[in-house]
Scaffold this active site. Structure first.
Site, mmCIF file in Angstrom:
data_model
loop_
_atom_site.group_PDB
_atom_site.id
_atom_site.type_symbol
_atom_site.label_atom_id
_atom_site.label_comp_id
_atom_site.label_asym_id
_atom_site.label_seq_id
_atom_site.Cartn_x
_atom_site.Cartn_y
_atom_site.Cartn_z
ATOM 1 N N ASP A 1 10.408 60.887 -34.872
ATOM 2 C CA ASP A 1 9.123 60.655 -34.221
ATOM 3 C C ASP A 1 8.115 59.962 -35.140
ATOM 4 O OD1 ASP A 1 6.974 60.694 -32.565
ATOM 5 O OD2 ASP A 1 6.612 62.844 -32.698
ATOM 6 N N ASP B 1 6.007 54.110 -31.364
ATOM 7 C CA ASP B 1 6.271 55.543 -31.341
ATOM 8 C C ASP B 1 7.724 55.835 -30.967
ATOM 9 O OD1 ASP B 1 6.192 58.273 -31.062
ATOM 10 O OD2 ASP B 1 5.116 58.243 -29.159
#
Ligand SMILES: *[C@@H]1O[C@H](CO)[C@@H](O)[C@H](O)[C@H]1NC(C)=O
Ligand SMILES: *[C@@H]1O[C@H](CO)[C@@H](O)[C@H](O)[C@H]1NC(C)=O
Length: 436
Positions: free
Chosen positions: A98, A296
């Site tokens: 992440d 992201d």
């Protein structure tokens, strides 16, 4: 299924104060069992924590890189994950990678509430809780100060993601055995979250992963910790294969010396934010300009603000007029799906009915472009329809931010370079881990 790991509790500037207040209440109700445990652990572990973080890179050392194979895919799994070892003897855990958040945490048997993996796959804390007076606890809560009425109390953390999932727990420190590209084995001691209270209302929190590997720019991220110990350069990269899998790396050894497109990262931002950029369709202007984009890897799909999203949907709708694809409203895989004359197996079968989108960055010395071909914004659903993997960010509370998720980063090596504050990308075969 639809992951979006982005905003964290301690970046609360981006979220309403209400969210923080609500979570604080929740914390007080739920901490009892751990508090007892922590009290015991802290007593038996005074003073020895956290000596590794003062390391500075000496001028004649050449930090190496670490490469990890990935598993996962955009659809149906919705995440890419890495297996990391923790502890001595080491135990492997699967982490969702992440770049949209900073803190690494793992489901933790303290005992655990809301864990998705069985106790045998959870982390077992030992006498390794970090007290709230430790400098790393301040890094976690930066720029705020941790609440620390008693210096020996545990360092609490709490992260809330944009998809409403959250994890709460305490910081612990443990060894992370790593094999570097130069052949050395290292066992750095890194701080991470022992998550004993998870909540993932979207019901598909990648049940197979035991936690999140926070690769953001913040002080608490494992990358920042490895860099301050002098072990790698402040660079990460990933290559997500459209066949599933791929690889992740820390350090700069794998970056090709030519062919990489670069654009500056916005310096005042916690996320990997780029821009301003304009959006082109088939190389032509769409009138959509001044876009800020957050990269992201914790987000499965790509999100644009309402206006941009509407425009893209209109453009695609116009292109599909008189084409053999019809709306498939009954398919709820994603908000917009189309069906063909017969069920589809691959995006390649309908690729020529869609146009390539281009993100044209205008902030560098010269324009650089990131191409998003149809296979980087479409998926094939289980019933053989083709669905749009670009979603309305306003619907999930992103307001004006745009998020480039996994779907649009397939088949390229993405490089997040915190040394030079720039983001790079280059087409690559993500199925093969490069040898250097
Ligand atoms: C490999 O690199 C690390 C730092 O990244 C260094 O500590 C180690 O000494 C290096 N090993 C060799 C064999 O050069
Ligand atoms: C996007 O979501 C917002 C908020 O729910 C909504 O008001 C808007 O109409 C949506 N836009 C489109 C094009 O669907």
């Amino acid at each position: 299924m639809n992951h979006l790991h982005l905003f964290t509790y301690y970046n609360c500037l981006l979220r309403s104060v209400v969210c923080c207040a609500r979570n604080r209440d929740k914390k007080m109700n739920l901490r009892l069992s751990l508090l007892l445990l922590i009290f015991f652990l802290v007593k038996s572990n005074q003073g020895s924590i956290f000596k590794t973080f003062s390391g500075v890179l000496s001028p004649n050392s050449y930090p190496s890189s670490v490469v990890f194979p990935l598993s996962g895919n955009v659809f149906p799994l919705g995440y890419y994950s890495v297996s990391l070892q923790i502890g001595n003897p080491p135990k492997a855990f699967q982490f969702d990678i992440d770049t949209g958040s900073d803190l690494t945490w793992v489901q933790c048997n303290a005992p655990c509430k809301g864990c998705t993996v069985p106790p045998s796959l959870q982390y077992m804390p030992k006498a390794n809780i970090i007290p709230c007076s430790d400098p790393i606890c301040s890094s976690l809560h930066w720029p705020k100060k941790p609440e620390c009425p008693n210096p020996k109390e545990q360092c609490d953390y709490e992260v809330t993601y944009a998809d409403q999932g959250s994890s709460m727990g305490a910081l612990v420190i443990d060894q992370f055995p790593l094999k570097l590209q130069n052949g050395s084995f290292l066992q750095p001691r890194l701080a991470f979250g022992c998550g004993y209270d998870q909540s993932f209302p979207s019901a598909h929190p990648s049940p197979a992963t035991a936690g999140v590997l926070g690769l953001g720019r913040g002080r608490i991220s494992v990358l920042t910790q490895l860099v301050s110990a002098g072990l790698t350069r402040n660079v990460i990269g990933h290559c997500l294969s459209s066949n599933g899998g791929g690889f992740l790396f820390f350090g700069d050894n794998l970056i090709p010396s030519t062919g990489v497109s670069w654009t500056p990262l916005m310096s005042q931002d916690n996320h990997y934010t780029t821009g301003p950029a304009e959006l082109l369709s088939n190389g032509k202007s769409t009138g959509l300009k001044d876009l800020k984009l957050i990269f992201d890897s914790g987000s499965s799909y790509t999100y644009f603000n309402s206006k941009t999203y509407q425009k893209i949907v209109n453009l695609i709708g116009n292109d599909l007029k008189d084409k053999p694809l019809k709306d498939a409203k009954e398919d709820k895989t994603l908000p917009i799906c189309w069906k063909g004359a017969k069920p589809l197996k691959s995006v390649l079968e309908v690729k020529n009915l869609f146009k390539t989108l281009t993100i044209n960055f205008m902030s560098g010395r010269r324009n650089t472009q990131l191409q998003i071909p149809p296979e980087s914004y479409l998926i094939i659903s289980k019933t053989g329809n083709v669905c749009l993997g670009i979603l309305n960010g306003s619907e999930v509370g992103l307001q004006d931010s745009n998020v480039i998720g996994d779907i649009s980063m397939q088949g390229v090596m993405m490089i997040y370079d915190n040394e030079k504050q720039q983001l790079g990308w280059v087409s690559a075969d993500c199925n093969k881990i490069p040898k250097i």
